[in-house]
Design a protein around this motif. Structure first.
Motif: not given
Length: 230
Positions: A118-133
């Motif tokens: 969460l700290s590294m990638n901060a995926p959007p709340s409505d996006g895939l849980l394991f999305a990465y920057r």
């Protein structure tokens, strides 16, 4: 058939093996952080890899896949916290299913990995849980990318790359060796009817050598997987 042409066994992931892989992942790298978090989530929640990753970069469906907003922390009657996330739709649960993990006192702790993600990638709340920057925003983690990243880490650690299904075999083994009753492991893994018994029989050659070190578990394993006498 030559031995070289036979299909390789699905060897189990273990906490020790995941710790070895962790040492060859860069957890300050956006993709590696997502991959390691997904690995620990799949393992300790007994989830199929395909339930937390995408088939392709374009296959994300908010009505099917787990999102950041689907995650919450719950406290049980003993004051113990569990991270619970809701998968909106699965093959066995078309109306969705809650799955969870608990904090582990080890380098493979899924809670610590998740907080780092969460700290590294901060995926959007409505996006895939394991999305990465990524350069163009956030990139969903595909199953192929997940397996490829872990295979690279395995080779760096001097380990033969394992199959993704080895995670599900490994968590089954881990919970059984921790003394979790067979029926509880069955529920945790969300097996239907007698599918769990068939699963144990299918992977008996892999599981049995590990379980033999704990005689009472091995005895129960043999009893549980033996077909009924007719």
């Amino acid at each position: 058939m030559h031995a070289s042409s036979k299909r390789k066994k699905h060897l189990p992931y273990t906490p020790m093996l995941m710790s070895q892989l962790r040492s060859h992942l860069i957890l300050t790298d956006h993709m590696d952080a997502a991959v390691f978090t997904c690995l620990t989530a799949c393992f300790y929640s007994a989830v199929r890899v395909g339930e937390l990753t995408m088939r392709s970069l374009q296959s994300f469906d908010p009505a099917v896949h787990v999102k950041v907003r689907d995650v919450q922390v719950e406290i049980d009657r003993n004051g113990l916290a569990e991270t619970v996330f809701f998968i909106p739709k699965t093959k066995m649960a078309p109306d969705g299913k809650d799955i969870c993990w608990a904090k582990q006192l080890s380098s493979t702790d899924p809670d610590a990995a998740f907080q780092n993600h969460l700290s590294m990638n901060a995926p959007p709340s409505d996006g895939l849980l394991f999305a990465y920057r990524h350069q163009k925003g956030h990139c969903p983690l595909t199953k192929a990318a997940f397996i490829q990243c872990l295979s690279k880490a395995a080779r760096a650690a001097g380990i033969d790359p394992l199959q993704g299904h080895g995670i599900r075999i490994g968590v089954t083994l881990e919970y059984l060796l921790c003394g979790v009753p067979f029926n509880v492991v069955k529920v945790k893994g969300r097996w239907a009817s007698d599918a769990f018994i068939l699963y144990l029989r299918k992977h008996a050659q892999i599981l049995a050598p590990y379980i033999q070190a704990v005689p009472e578990v091995h005895e129960h394993f043999v009893h549980y997987t033996m077909p009924p006498v007719r």
